[in-house]
Design an enzyme around this catalytic site. Structure first.
Site, mmCIF file in Angstrom:
data_model
loop_
_atom_site.group_PDB
_atom_site.id
_atom_site.type_symbol
_atom_site.label_atom_id
_atom_site.label_comp_id
_atom_site.label_asym_id
_atom_site.label_seq_id
_atom_site.Cartn_x
_atom_site.Cartn_y
_atom_site.Cartn_z
ATOM 1 N N HIS A 78 13.577 -0.394 -5.158
ATOM 2 C CA HIS A 78 14.453 -0.858 -4.083
ATOM 3 C C HIS A 78 15.707 0.008 -3.968
ATOM 4 O O HIS A 78 16.135 0.332 -2.851
ATOM 5 C CB HIS A 78 14.844 -2.321 -4.299
ATOM 6 N N HIS A 237 7.958 -5.002 3.640
ATOM 7 C CA HIS A 237 8.382 -4.799 2.259
ATOM 8 C C HIS A 237 7.500 -3.756 1.573
ATOM 9 O O HIS A 237 7.990 -2.987 0.727
ATOM 10 C CB HIS A 237 8.367 -6.100 1.452
ATOM 11 N N ASP A 241 8.991 -0.519 -0.292
ATOM 12 C CA ASP A 241 8.605 -0.062 -1.630
ATOM 13 C C ASP A 241 8.108 1.384 -1.593
ATOM 14 O O ASP A 241 8.453 2.205 -2.455
ATOM 15 C CB ASP A 241 7.498 -0.947 -2.207
ATOM 16 N N HIS A 264 2.388 0.326 -5.793
ATOM 17 C CA HIS A 264 3.154 1.304 -6.557
ATOM 18 C C HIS A 264 2.257 2.336 -7.243
ATOM 19 O O HIS A 264 2.564 3.530 -7.261
ATOM 20 C CB HIS A 264 4.008 0.592 -7.609
#
Length: 304
Positions: A78, A237, A241, A264
């Site tokens: 973030h 979101h 990310d 991720h």
């Protein structure tokens, strides 16, 4: 000339780690041109400092964690996303715990923190990583790729079997030469499911999670009283990310990223695949405004 940026003065924040539940303090300090972005664990007997690097990613379970010389810094995505969105090239980040504070679960508090410190241009050209060919990675039915593009564009699609997420937009394409990161992406919060909380906490994760720093859902609905900040906050979101994950290159990418069910781990796999292929990219700087594509000038001005 598209110039590098840092902040004008140091600024501090405190909070709790989303997964560790520990109290943590961070200090952001200006850095000279061509320094890059450095994390420094100041709580260790001998402080450890290291530059962001996709090859330092040691864990991608529900966050992105970096590690160097035994020093771990988790949930960096973030803050890294806010740095990318505001075009910050050079910064020292002091942290007194193993995980960054989650704050409200989005990048917006970090954006506010950086803007409060003031952002200044530095007398050095910004170095971009320009894609020369398409690079793709896969993991089962999940995939992500990046193609040459004059600018920075992300197209993401998510797929969750949950009524709230199925009603929300599950696909988005954002061109940051046309869309403000601050207004349209930075406020999107992380999200999770109540039925997963017990499992996560048993495995040492989400110990600091709450309705104050995440969108939480039961089997049918959102439990947060204030609802969503964006109608498509979930997929936004994921974009937030990804912006942070890809900025671990230490320089902004010029490319168009397309991904399906990426997280991720896959984001990092793609970035490493690019960096490791010398034929996939080249350095790019833009000195003469007359020869700088308008899309890149927009990238500089839109986020603020």
């Amino acid at each position: 000339m598209i110039k590098q940026r840092s902040i004008k003065t140091l600024v501090r924040a405190t909070g709790v780690g989303l997964h560790s539940g520990q109290k943590v303090a961070i200090t952001l300090r200006p850095a000279p041109p061509d320094t890059g972005i450095f994390f420094r664990r100041v709580d260790l007997p001998k402080p450890v400092s290291f530059r962001v690097d996709p090859h330092r990613v040691s864990d991608t379970r529900l966050c992105t964690a970096l590690e160097s010389d035994g020093a771990r810094v988790a949930t960096v995505e973030h803050l890294m996303s806010a740095l990318a969105g505001l075009g910050i090239d050079n910064l020292f980040i002091d942290i007194d715990a193993s995980e960054l504070p989650i704050l409200d679960g989005s990048a917006a508090p970090f954006v506010f923190l950086l803007q409060s410190a003031g952002i200044e241009e530095q007398n050095a050209p910004r170095r971009f990583i320009g894609l020369k060919k398409t690079v793709r990675v896969e993991d089962g039915d999940k995939w992500a790729e990046i193609a040459p593009y004059v600018g920075f564009r992300l197209s993401f699609k998510i797929d969750f079997e949950h009524p709230v997420l199925q009603r929300s937009g599950n696909e988005i394409s954002i061109d940051f030469a046309e869309t403000s990161y601050v207004k349209e992406i930075s406020r999107a919060r992380t999200f999770g499911f109540m039925q997963e909380v017990e499992y996560l906490r048993a495995n040492g994760l989400a110990l600091g999670g709450s309705l104050d720093n995440a969108i939480v859902m039961d089997e049918f609905r959102i439990l947060n009283a204030d609802g969503l900040r964006y109608a498509d906050e979930f997929v936004k979101h994921k974009v937030l990310d990804a912006v942070g994950d890809f900025y671990l290159a230490g320089h902004p990418l010029l490319g168009a990223i397309t991904a399906y069910k990426s997280g991720h781990g896959l984001n990092n796999k793609l970035l490493c695949a690019v960096i490791d292929d010398a034929e996939a990219w080249e350095w790019a700087t833009f000195i003469d405004p007359a020869q700088t594509p308008q899309a890149l000038l927009n990238l500089v001005t839109l986020p603020i």
